[in-house]
Design a protein around this motif. Structure first.
Motif, PDB file in Angstrom:
ATOM      1  N   VAL A  62       0.884  -1.165   0.000  1.00 54.64           N
ATOM      2  CA  VAL A  62       0.000   0.000   0.000  1.00 54.64           C
ATOM      3  C   VAL A  62       0.926   1.220   0.000  1.00 54.64           C
ATOM      4  O   VAL A  62       1.854   1.277   0.815  1.00 54.64           O
ATOM      5  CB  VAL A  62      -0.898   0.007   1.264  1.00 54.64           C
ATOM      6  CG1 VAL A  62      -1.731   1.260   1.336  1.00 54.64           C
ATOM      7  CG2 VAL A  62      -1.754  -1.234   1.306  1.00 54.64           C
ATOM      8  N   PRO A  63       0.714   2.194  -0.892  1.00 58.81           N
ATOM      9  CA  PRO A  63       1.623   3.350  -0.971  1.00 58.81           C
ATOM     10  C   PRO A  63       1.831   4.106   0.342  1.00 58.81           C
ATOM     11  O   PRO A  63       2.865   4.718   0.540  1.00 58.81           O
ATOM     12  CB  PRO A  63       0.968   4.242  -2.024  1.00 58.81           C
ATOM     13  CG  PRO A  63       0.211   3.292  -2.887  1.00 58.81           C
ATOM     14  CD  PRO A  63      -0.287   2.233  -1.957  1.00 58.81           C
ATOM     15  N   ALA A  64       0.883   4.041   1.253  1.00 62.24           N
ATOM     16  CA  ALA A  64       1.046   4.724   2.545  1.00 62.24           C
ATOM     17  C   ALA A  64       2.049   4.017   3.452  1.00 62.24           C
ATOM     18  O   ALA A  64       2.504   4.581   4.439  1.00 62.24           O
ATOM     19  CB  ALA A  64      -0.294   4.840   3.249  1.00 62.24           C
ATOM     20  N   GLN A  65       2.416   2.789   3.113  1.00 65.31           N
ATOM     21  CA  GLN A  65       3.402   2.048   3.888  1.00 65.31           C
ATOM     22  C   GLN A  65       4.785   2.544   3.483  1.00 65.31           C
ATOM     23  O   GLN A  65       5.172   2.443   2.330  1.00 65.31           O
ATOM     24  CB  GLN A  65       3.287   0.546   3.621  1.00 65.31           C
ATOM     25  CG  GLN A  65       1.973  -0.049   4.039  1.00 65.31           C
ATOM     26  CD  GLN A  65       1.831  -1.491   3.581  1.00 65.31           C
ATOM     27  OE1 GLN A  65       2.533  -1.974   2.705  1.00 65.31           O
ATOM     28  NE2 GLN A  65       0.888  -2.185   4.194  1.00 65.31           N
ATOM     29  N   ARG A  66       5.498   3.092   4.424  1.00 68.39           N
ATOM     30  CA  ARG A  66       6.846   3.621   4.200  1.00 68.39           C
ATOM     31  C   ARG A  66       7.749   3.127   5.316  1.00 68.39           C
ATOM     32  O   ARG A  66       7.287   2.820   6.408  1.00 68.39           O
ATOM     33  CB  ARG A  66       6.835   5.154   4.227  1.00 68.39           C
ATOM     34  CG  ARG A  66       6.017   5.816   3.160  1.00 68.39           C
ATOM     35  CD  ARG A  66       5.819   7.307   3.424  1.00 68.39           C
ATOM     36  NE  ARG A  66       6.966   7.981   3.996  1.00 68.39           N
ATOM     37  CZ  ARG A  66       7.705   8.897   3.362  1.00 68.39           C
ATOM     38  NH1 ARG A  66       7.388   9.251   2.144  1.00 68.39           N
ATOM     39  NH2 ARG A  66       8.723   9.471   3.962  1.00 68.39           N
ATOM     40  N   CYS A  67       9.024   3.080   5.045  1.00 66.54           N
ATOM     41  CA  CYS A  67       9.974   2.648   6.073  1.00 66.54           C
ATOM     42  C   CYS A  67       9.869   3.503   7.333  1.00 66.54           C
ATOM     43  O   CYS A  67       9.982   2.978   8.438  1.00 66.54           O
ATOM     44  CB  CYS A  67      11.396   2.663   5.526  1.00 66.54           C
ATOM     45  SG  CYS A  67      11.700   1.413   4.267  1.00 66.54           S
ATOM     46  N   ASP A  68       9.639   4.814   7.179  1.00 70.54           N
ATOM     47  CA  ASP A  68       9.604   5.675   8.363  1.00 70.54           C
ATOM     48  C   ASP A  68       8.337   5.527   9.196  1.00 70.54           C
ATOM     49  O   ASP A  68       8.230   6.113  10.273  1.00 70.54           O
ATOM     50  CB  ASP A  68       9.875   7.134   8.008  1.00 70.54           C
ATOM     51  CG  ASP A  68       8.858   7.738   7.048  1.00 70.54           C
ATOM     52  OD1 ASP A  68       7.905   7.043   6.640  1.00 70.54           O
ATOM     53  OD2 ASP A  68       9.034   8.915   6.693  1.00 70.54           O
ATOM     54  N   ASN A  69       7.361   4.707   8.759  1.00 70.32           N
ATOM     55  CA  ASN A  69       6.218   4.402   9.626  1.00 70.32           C
ATOM     56  C   ASN A  69       6.141   2.899   9.899  1.00 70.32           C
ATOM     57  O   ASN A  69       5.098   2.369  10.229  1.00 70.32           O
ATOM     58  CB  ASN A  69       4.897   4.970   9.081  1.00 70.32           C
ATOM     59  CG  ASN A  69       4.477   4.393   7.746  1.00 70.32           C
ATOM     60  OD1 ASN A  69       4.923   3.326   7.336  1.00 70.32           O
ATOM     61  ND2 ASN A  69       3.608   5.102   7.066  1.00 70.32           N
ATOM     62  N   CYS A  70       7.291   2.243   9.774  1.00 63.25           N
ATOM     63  CA  CYS A  70       7.418   0.804  10.041  1.00 63.25           C
ATOM     64  C   CYS A  70       8.057   0.601  11.417  1.00 63.25           C
ATOM     65  O   CYS A  70       8.884   1.404  11.858  1.00 63.25           O
ATOM     66  CB  CYS A  70       8.299   0.169   8.966  1.00 63.25           C
ATOM     67  SG  CYS A  70       8.677  -1.579   9.241  1.00 63.25           S
ATOM     68  N   SER A  71       7.684  -0.480  12.074  1.00 69.39           N
ATOM     69  CA  SER A  71       8.228  -0.742  13.414  1.00 69.39           C
ATOM     70  C   SER A  71       9.713  -1.095  13.388  1.00 69.39           C
ATOM     71  O   SER A  71      10.381  -1.019  14.416  1.00 69.39           O
ATOM     72  CB  SER A  71       7.438  -1.857  14.096  1.00 69.39           C
ATOM     73  OG  SER A  71       7.556  -3.057  13.373  1.00 69.39           O
ATOM     74  N   PHE A  72      10.259  -1.468  12.241  1.00 67.83           N
ATOM     75  CA  PHE A  72      11.676  -1.821  12.155  1.00 67.83           C
ATOM     76  C   PHE A  72      12.586  -0.623  11.882  1.00 67.83           C
ATOM     77  O   PHE A  72      13.800  -0.740  11.978  1.00 67.83           O
ATOM     78  CB  PHE A  72      11.892  -2.877  11.064  1.00 67.83           C
ATOM     79  CG  PHE A  72      11.177  -4.171  11.340  1.00 67.83           C
ATOM     80  CD1 PHE A  72      11.465  -4.925  12.460  1.00 67.83           C
ATOM     81  CD2 PHE A  72      10.192  -4.623  10.483  1.00 67.83           C
ATOM     82  CE1 PHE A  72      10.800  -6.110  12.727  1.00 67.83           C
ATOM     83  CE2 PHE A  72       9.525  -5.808  10.723  1.00 67.83           C
ATOM     84  CZ  PHE A  72       9.825  -6.551  11.848  1.00 67.83           C
ATOM     85  N   PHE A  73      12.019   0.538  11.529  1.00 66.55           N
ATOM     86  CA  PHE A  73      12.792   1.749  11.246  1.00 66.55           C
ATOM     87  C   PHE A  73      13.431   2.236  12.534  1.00 66.55           C
ATOM     88  O   PHE A  73      12.757   2.440  13.539  1.00 66.55           O
ATOM     89  CB  PHE A  73      11.869   2.824  10.662  1.00 66.55           C
ATOM     90  CG  PHE A  73      12.569   4.036  10.117  1.00 66.55           C
ATOM     91  CD1 PHE A  73      13.288   3.962   8.943  1.00 66.55           C
ATOM     92  CD2 PHE A  73      12.487   5.252  10.759  1.00 66.55           C
ATOM     93  CE1 PHE A  73      13.919   5.084   8.411  1.00 66.55           C
ATOM     94  CE2 PHE A  73      13.109   6.379  10.247  1.00 66.55           C
ATOM     95  CZ  PHE A  73      13.831   6.294   9.068  1.00 66.55           C
ATOM     96  N   GLN A  74      14.738   2.451  12.528  1.00 66.80           N
ATOM     97  CA  GLN A  74      15.469   2.805  13.743  1.00 66.80           C
ATOM     98  C   GLN A  74      15.846   4.281  13.818  1.00 66.80           C
ATOM     99  O   GLN A  74      16.633   4.671  14.673  1.00 66.80           O
ATOM    100  CB  GLN A  74      16.725   1.927  13.853  1.00 66.80           C
ATOM    101  CG  GLN A  74      16.374   0.460  13.973  1.00 66.80           C
ATOM    102  CD  GLN A  74      17.582  -0.448  13.887  1.00 66.80           C
ATOM    103  OE1 GLN A  74      18.654  -0.047  13.448  1.00 66.80           O
ATOM    104  NE2 GLN A  74      17.402  -1.685  14.292  1.00 66.80           N
ATOM    105  N   GLY A  75      15.256   5.093  12.970  1.00 68.32           N
ATOM    106  CA  GLY A  75      15.547   6.522  12.991  1.00 68.32           C
ATOM    107  C   GLY A  75      14.485   7.300  13.729  1.00 68.32           C
ATOM    108  O   GLY A  75      13.518   6.752  14.248  1.00 68.32           O
ATOM    109  N   LYS A  76      14.700   8.618  13.757  1.00 72.35           N
ATOM    110  CA  LYS A  76      13.726   9.525  14.359  1.00 72.35           C
ATOM    111  C   LYS A  76      12.856  10.102  13.255  1.00 72.35           C
ATOM    112  O   LYS A  76      13.213  10.044  12.077  1.00 72.35           O
ATOM    113  CB  LYS A  76      14.445  10.670  15.080  1.00 72.35           C
ATOM    114  CG  LYS A  76      15.241  10.217  16.283  1.00 72.35           C
ATOM    115  CD  LYS A  76      15.979  11.390  16.881  1.00 72.35           C
ATOM    116  CE  LYS A  76      17.437  11.180  16.551  1.00 72.35           C
ATOM    117  NZ  LYS A  76      18.304  12.263  16.531  1.00 72.35           N
TER     118      LYS A  76
END
Length: 106
Positions: A62-76
């Motif tokens: 789904v286009p709204a799925q991005r790394c920055d809203n994923c639980s595995f993303f380790q950034g701020k």
């Protein structure tokens, strides 16, 4: 011949230690970025840009799925690149996507 004062030796030691700490900090921020053509990235269907994911190959995308809203993303929030639990010490793009995407807890 007179040996240099102890104070001179301690100052040199602190200067060298400071340079080492600076180099270490720089090494931590310059982690390599994931190569989309790597075997691991291909296996996970990773793309730097979620809008370029093949919808036929990955119908769950789904286009709204991005790394920055994923639980595995380790950034701020706002980080353009950050670590990811799926890619070890490599960095991923915030607007990216892969099949391991899981919604980050609110």
């Amino acid at each position: 011949m007179q040996s240099p004062p102890r104070r001179h030796f301690i100052c040199q030691l602190l200067a060298v230690g400071g340079m080492g700490a600076t180099a270490l900090a720089g090494a931590q921020t310059s982690a390599p970025k994931v190569d989309e053509d790597s075997d691991q990235a291909k296996a996970l269907g990773y793309r730097h840009d979620t809008t370029k994911v093949d919808g036929k190959k990955y119908p769950q995308h789904v286009p709204a799925q991005r790394c920055d809203n994923c639980s595995f993303f380790q950034g701020k929030k706002g980080d353009p690149w950050a670590g990811c639990a799926m890619f070890g010490r490599k960095q991923i793009a915030a607007p990216g996507w892969c099949v391991a995407w899981a919604k980050a807890p609110a």
